[in-house]
Design a protein around this motif. Structure first.
Motif, PDB file in Angstrom:
ATOM      1  N   ASP A 194       1.167  -1.119  -0.149  1.00 24.20           N
ATOM      2  CA  ASP A 194      -0.398   0.177   0.097  1.00 24.20           C
ATOM      3  C   ASP A 194       1.083   1.174  -0.152  1.00 24.20           C
ATOM      4  O   ASP A 194       2.267   1.089   0.224  1.00 24.20           O
ATOM      5  CB  ASP A 194      -0.896  -0.326   1.419  1.00 24.20           C
ATOM      6  CG  ASP A 194      -0.285   0.222   2.354  1.00 24.20           C
ATOM      7  OD1 ASP A 194       0.924   0.156   2.212  1.00 24.20           O
ATOM      8  OD2 ASP A 194      -1.262  -0.063   3.264  1.00 24.20           O
ATOM      9  N   GLU A 229      -4.481   0.987  -2.171  1.00 25.21           N
ATOM     10  CA  GLU A 229      -4.582   2.374  -1.393  1.00 25.21           C
ATOM     11  C   GLU A 229      -4.177   1.955   0.156  1.00 25.21           C
ATOM     12  O   GLU A 229      -4.226   1.143   0.408  1.00 25.21           O
ATOM     13  CB  GLU A 229      -5.915   2.985  -1.539  1.00 25.21           C
ATOM     14  CG  GLU A 229      -5.600   3.425  -2.727  1.00 25.21           C
ATOM     15  CD  GLU A 229      -4.908   4.784  -3.028  1.00 25.21           C
ATOM     16  OE1 GLU A 229      -4.743   6.118  -2.333  1.00 25.21           O
ATOM     17  OE2 GLU A 229      -4.242   4.353  -4.120  1.00 25.21           O
ATOM     18  N   VAL A 230      -3.931   2.453   1.020  1.00 24.25           N
ATOM     19  CA  VAL A 230      -4.062   2.399   2.688  1.00 24.25           C
ATOM     20  C   VAL A 230      -5.443   1.401   2.913  1.00 24.25           C
ATOM     21  O   VAL A 230      -6.026   2.713   2.779  1.00 24.25           O
ATOM     22  CB  VAL A 230      -3.324   3.456   3.472  1.00 24.25           C
ATOM     23  CG1 VAL A 230      -3.401   3.019   4.942  1.00 24.25           C
ATOM     24  CG2 VAL A 230      -1.809   3.927   3.243  1.00 24.25           C
ATOM     25  N   GLY A 231      -4.642   0.832   3.754  1.00 22.93           N
ATOM     26  CA  GLY A 231      -6.559   0.382   4.362  1.00 22.93           C
ATOM     27  C   GLY A 231      -6.856  -0.911   3.414  1.00 22.93           C
ATOM     28  O   GLY A 231      -8.048  -1.871   4.360  1.00 22.93           O
ATOM     29  N   GLU A 232      -5.934  -1.177   2.124  1.00 25.18           N
ATOM     30  CA  GLU A 232      -7.418  -2.254   1.401  1.00 25.18           C
ATOM     31  C   GLU A 232      -6.795  -3.933   1.890  1.00 25.18           C
ATOM     32  O   GLU A 232      -6.391  -4.339   1.202  1.00 25.18           O
ATOM     33  CB  GLU A 232      -6.945  -1.774  -0.040  1.00 25.18           C
ATOM     34  CG  GLU A 232      -6.994  -0.639   0.029  1.00 25.18           C
ATOM     35  CD  GLU A 232      -7.707  -1.043  -2.208  1.00 25.18           C
ATOM     36  OE1 GLU A 232      -7.730  -1.058  -2.705  1.00 25.18           O
ATOM     37  OE2 GLU A 232      -7.142   0.582  -2.630  1.00 25.18           O
ATOM     38  N   ASP A 242      -5.705  -6.361   4.025  1.00 24.22           N
ATOM     39  CA  ASP A 242      -6.322  -6.428   6.139  1.00 24.22           C
ATOM     40  C   ASP A 242      -4.565  -6.431   6.702  1.00 24.22           C
ATOM     41  O   ASP A 242      -3.589  -7.076   6.262  1.00 24.22           O
ATOM     42  CB  ASP A 242      -5.907  -8.046   6.053  1.00 24.22           C
ATOM     43  CG  ASP A 242      -6.877  -9.132   6.404  1.00 24.22           C
ATOM     44  OD1 ASP A 242      -6.529  -8.009   8.645  1.00 24.22           O
ATOM     45  OD2 ASP A 242      -8.117  -9.546   6.554  1.00 24.22           O
ATOM     46  N   PRO A 243      -4.770  -5.881   7.806  1.00 23.31           N
ATOM     47  CA  PRO A 243      -3.720  -6.106   8.809  1.00 23.31           C
ATOM     48  C   PRO A 243      -3.073  -7.355   9.870  1.00 23.31           C
ATOM     49  O   PRO A 243      -1.831  -7.527   9.056  1.00 23.31           O
ATOM     50  CB  PRO A 243      -3.951  -5.375  10.207  1.00 23.31           C
ATOM     51  CG  PRO A 243      -5.086  -4.424   9.984  1.00 23.31           C
ATOM     52  CD  PRO A 243      -6.193  -4.588   8.664  1.00 23.31           C
TER      53      PRO A 243
END
Length: 232
Positions: free
Chosen positions: A161, A195-198, A200-201
């Motif tokens: 990301d 993008e940031v958040g796409e 899964d952590p």
């Protein structure tokens, strides 16, 4: 802070210099940062110490930097696929610090974790231990190995990301996570940017704190090191 650069050359600009130690991810030709290696070749920097599991093959991967004589020393665990490497080494033109594969992986991981040295049984009683401290623990001998930290790390990941969180794909993960940790500056080549958040952590393999610059190479060549086919 924008970590995404338009191409490999601009991602290296202002970072790479003569005489640096460069760590490069990959195993054979699997998971190597192809575009970044080519850009490093084109940068013209010389006197490099290269840390990598192997030295690529003739004319591809790190083999390109051997052809152009940009590498003065290799820290590696396997060098058997590169005739130019063998020629330079046997002629005394190239230094080699030969390191067992697991030890090399741990040297990079420990360097990235801020651990300056560690003890391992691997290499005790062999030339690998020559000149190194030997200590006994619980009746067994261990050799002390110094960790590795690179001035610049070149890494290949499948996806990032924009913050620099990385996901590797299958066996292309290999040395890349450890190389990413071990660099004072880490530059990553990816096939896919999201993008940031796409991501899964729970699926992040290398967190963004280790990544400084990103370049997209959506269609890498991905050569096969040794192609074997069935006889007609």
């Amino acid at each position: 802070m924008n970590k995404v650069y338009p191409d490999a050359a601009s991602a290296l600009a202002g970072i790479v210099q003569d005489g640096q130690t460069i760590a490069v991810g990959g195993f054979g030709l699997c998971g190597i940062p192809e575009a970044l290696i080519a850009a490093l070749r084109d940068s013209g920097v010389t006197g490099l110490t290269a840390i990598s599991n192997n030295a690529g093959v003739d004319g591809f991967g790190l083999g390109q930097l051997l052809t152009t004589r940009q590498i003065k020393k290799m820290i590696a665990s396997y060098v058997g696929e590169n005739k130019e490497f063998a020629r330079q080494y046997l002629a005394g033109e190239l230094e080699l610090e030969f390191t067992p594969q697991g030890t090399l992986a741990e040297k990079l991981r420990a360097g990235g974790a801020g651990i300056p040295a560690f003890f391992t049984k691997t290499g005790v009683g062999t030339i690998v231990a020559d000149g190194k401290e030997i200590r006994e623990f619980d009746g067994e001998q261990y050799v002390m190995e110094r960790s590795l930290v690179a001035d610049v790390s070149l890494v290949k990941a499948y996806m990032a990301d924009r913050a620099g969180n990385l996901v590797y794909r299958k066996t292309a993960r290999n040395f890349n996570p450890n190389v990413a940790m071990a660099g004072k500056i880490t530059i990553v080549e990816v096939e896919k940017l999201v993008e940031v958040g796409e991501i899964d952590p729970d699926q992040v393999h290398t967190p963004s704190i280790f990544v400084h610059r990103i370049v997209v190479n959506a269609n890498p060549e991905k050569r096969i090191e040794q192609r074997t086919v069935r006889a007609d």
